[in-house]
Scaffold this motif. Structure first.
Motif, PDB file in Angstrom:
ATOM      1  N   SER A 280     -25.518 -28.286  -6.382  1.00 24.93           N
ATOM      2  CA  SER A 280     -26.898 -28.797  -6.402  1.00 24.93           C
ATOM      3  C   SER A 280     -27.224 -29.594  -5.143  1.00 24.93           C
ATOM      4  N   GLU A 281     -26.209 -30.101  -4.445  1.00 24.17           N
ATOM      5  CA  GLU A 281     -26.435 -30.871  -3.207  1.00 24.17           C
ATOM      6  C   GLU A 281     -26.391 -29.970  -1.977  1.00 24.17           C
ATOM      7  N   GLU A 282     -26.362 -28.641  -2.170  1.00 25.56           N
ATOM      8  CA  GLU A 282     -26.274 -27.664  -1.076  1.00 25.56           C
ATOM      9  C   GLU A 282     -24.902 -27.655  -0.409  1.00 25.56           C
ATOM     10  N   ASP A 283     -23.913 -28.227  -1.074  1.00 24.72           N
ATOM     11  CA  ASP A 283     -22.546 -28.138  -0.580  1.00 24.72           C
ATOM     12  C   ASP A 283     -21.941 -26.823  -1.045  1.00 24.72           C
ATOM     13  N   LEU A 284     -20.860 -26.404  -0.394  1.00 25.78           N
ATOM     14  CA  LEU A 284     -20.146 -25.203  -0.806  1.00 25.78           C
ATOM     15  C   LEU A 284     -18.906 -25.595  -1.594  1.00 25.78           C
ATOM     16  N   HIS A 285     -18.718 -24.963  -2.742  1.00 25.42           N
ATOM     17  CA  HIS A 285     -17.528 -25.166  -3.559  1.00 25.42           C
ATOM     18  C   HIS A 285     -16.730 -23.871  -3.489  1.00 25.42           C
ATOM     19  N   ALA A 286     -15.542 -23.942  -2.887  1.00 26.38           N
ATOM     20  CA  ALA A 286     -14.703 -22.759  -2.708  1.00 26.38           C
ATOM     21  C   ALA A 286     -13.443 -22.887  -3.549  1.00 26.38           C
ATOM     22  N   LYS A 287     -13.159 -21.839  -4.316  1.00 28.45           N
ATOM     23  CA  LYS A 287     -11.942 -21.776  -5.127  1.00 28.45           C
ATOM     24  C   LYS A 287     -11.185 -20.519  -4.738  1.00 28.45           C
ATOM     25  N   GLY A 288      -9.856 -20.615  -4.763  1.00 31.52           N
ATOM     26  CA  GLY A 288      -9.089 -19.424  -4.458  1.00 31.52           C
ATOM     27  C   GLY A 288      -7.612 -19.680  -4.337  1.00 31.52           C
ATOM     28  N   THR A 289      -6.940 -18.713  -3.697  1.00 30.51           N
ATOM     29  CA  THR A 289      -5.493 -18.769  -3.523  1.00 30.51           C
ATOM     30  C   THR A 289      -5.104 -18.282  -2.138  1.00 30.51           C
ATOM     31  N   ILE A 290      -3.934 -18.711  -1.734  1.00 28.90           N
ATOM     32  CA  ILE A 290      -3.289 -18.183  -0.538  1.00 28.90           C
ATOM     33  C   ILE A 290      -1.965 -17.600  -1.009  1.00 28.90           C
ATOM     34  N   THR A 291      -1.708 -16.351  -0.630  1.00 26.69           N
ATOM     35  CA  THR A 291      -0.468 -15.701  -1.045  1.00 26.69           C
ATOM     36  C   THR A 291       0.333 -15.248   0.169  1.00 26.69           C
ATOM     37  N   ALA A 292       1.644 -15.178  -0.033  1.00 21.06           N
ATOM     38  CA  ALA A 292       2.562 -14.627   0.960  1.00 21.06           C
ATOM     39  C   ALA A 292       3.566 -13.783   0.199  1.00 21.06           C
ATOM     40  N   ASN A 293       3.804 -12.588   0.690  1.00 19.19           N
ATOM     41  CA  ASN A 293       4.722 -11.667   0.012  1.00 19.19           C
ATOM     42  C   ASN A 293       4.343 -11.488  -1.462  1.00 19.19           C
ATOM     43  N   GLU A 294       3.047 -11.403  -1.707  1.00 13.87           N
ATOM     44  CA  GLU A 294       2.482 -11.190  -3.043  1.00 13.87           C
ATOM     45  C   GLU A 294       2.787 -12.309  -4.048  1.00 13.87           C
ATOM     46  N   GLU A 295       3.202 -13.468  -3.540  1.00 11.43           N
ATOM     47  CA  GLU A 295       3.414 -14.641  -4.387  1.00 11.43           C
ATOM     48  C   GLU A 295       2.407 -15.716  -4.006  1.00 11.43           C
ATOM     49  N   VAL A 296       1.831 -16.360  -5.016  1.00 14.95           N
ATOM     50  CA  VAL A 296       0.886 -17.434  -4.743  1.00 14.95           C
ATOM     51  C   VAL A 296       1.630 -18.600  -4.103  1.00 14.95           C
ATOM     52  N   ALA A 297       1.140 -19.025  -2.946  1.00  9.74           N
ATOM     53  CA  ALA A 297       1.726 -20.157  -2.238  1.00  9.74           C
ATOM     54  C   ALA A 297       0.872 -21.405  -2.411  1.00  9.74           C
ATOM     55  N   THR A 298      -0.454 -21.219  -2.478  1.00  6.12           N
ATOM     56  CA  THR A 298      -1.386 -22.341  -2.573  1.00  6.12           C
ATOM     57  C   THR A 298      -2.557 -21.957  -3.461  1.00  6.12           C
ATOM     58  N   LYS A 299      -2.979 -22.917  -4.289  1.00 12.93           N
ATOM     59  CA  LYS A 299      -4.211 -22.779  -5.079  1.00 12.93           C
ATOM     60  C   LYS A 299      -5.140 -23.893  -4.615  1.00 12.93           C
ATOM     61  N   PHE A 300      -6.418 -23.542  -4.433  1.00 10.14           N
ATOM     62  CA  PHE A 300      -7.338 -24.557  -3.934  1.00 10.14           C
ATOM     63  C   PHE A 300      -8.687 -24.512  -4.636  1.00 10.14           C
ATOM     64  N   SER A 301      -9.292 -25.685  -4.697  1.00  6.37           N
ATOM     65  CA  SER A 301     -10.665 -25.868  -5.142  1.00  6.37           C
ATOM     66  C   SER A 301     -11.198 -27.016  -4.288  1.00  6.37           C
TER      67      SER A 301
END
Length: 128
Positions: free
Chosen positions: A93-114
C-alpha cells in the motif's frame, strides 16, 4: 558497491527465475574466506536488490527484512551456478515492493527470503 557483472553474471531469465554465475575470483571472496570462499549474506541481499532493479527499472533501497533464512552456504567454487526464483513480487500500500522467493544451488534451497524494498523516484545510477 554494485555486484552485477562483477560478483555475479545473469546467464538466463525466464520470467521469475534467473540463473546466475558466481565469480569466485571476485575480491569479496578473497576476504570471505581465503581458500574457502563463501557468499556473504549481505551480498545475497544486494544481489536480489540489483536483480529487482534491473527487472523493474526502479531504484530500490532495502526497507525491511521480513524473513531471511540461510539453509546452506553458497560456495562459488563448488556451485558457481545458482538460481534465484522470485515466487512473488507485489506492491504494498506504500508503493514498496515485497519480494519473496528462494535461491538454490545444485537443486537444493540455499536461501529463503521475504524482503521489502522502498522505491525511489530517482533514476537508477549504474555506478562502479
Amino acid at each position: 558497491m554494485r555486484l552485477l557483472d562483477e560478483m555475479f553474471v545473469p546467464v538466463s531469465d525466464d520470467g521469475l527465475q534467473m540463473v546466475l554465475r558466481l565469480n569466485a575470483a571476485h575480491p569479496i571472496y578473497q576476504m570471505h574466506f581465503p581458500n574457502h570462499p563463501i557468499t556473504p549474506g549481505v551480498c545475497l541481499v544486494q544481489m536480489l536488490g540489483e536483480l529487482l532493479e534491473s527487472k523493474t527499472g526502479l531504484r530500490l533501497e532495502l526497507g525491511r527484512i521480513v524473513n531471511l533464512k540461510f539453509v546452506h552456504a553458497l560456495l562459488p567454487e563448488e556451485s558457481p551456478m545458482i538460481a534465484v526464483e522470485f515466487e512473488s513480487v507485489t506492491t504494498t500500500s506504500e508503493e514498496d515492493l515485497h519480494a519473496k522467493g528462494t535461491i538454490t544451488a545444485n537443486e537444493e534451497v540455499a536461501t529463503k527470503f521475504s524482503l521489502i524494498w522502498h522505491t525511489s523516484s530517482q533514476p537508477i545510477s549504474h555506478r562502479h
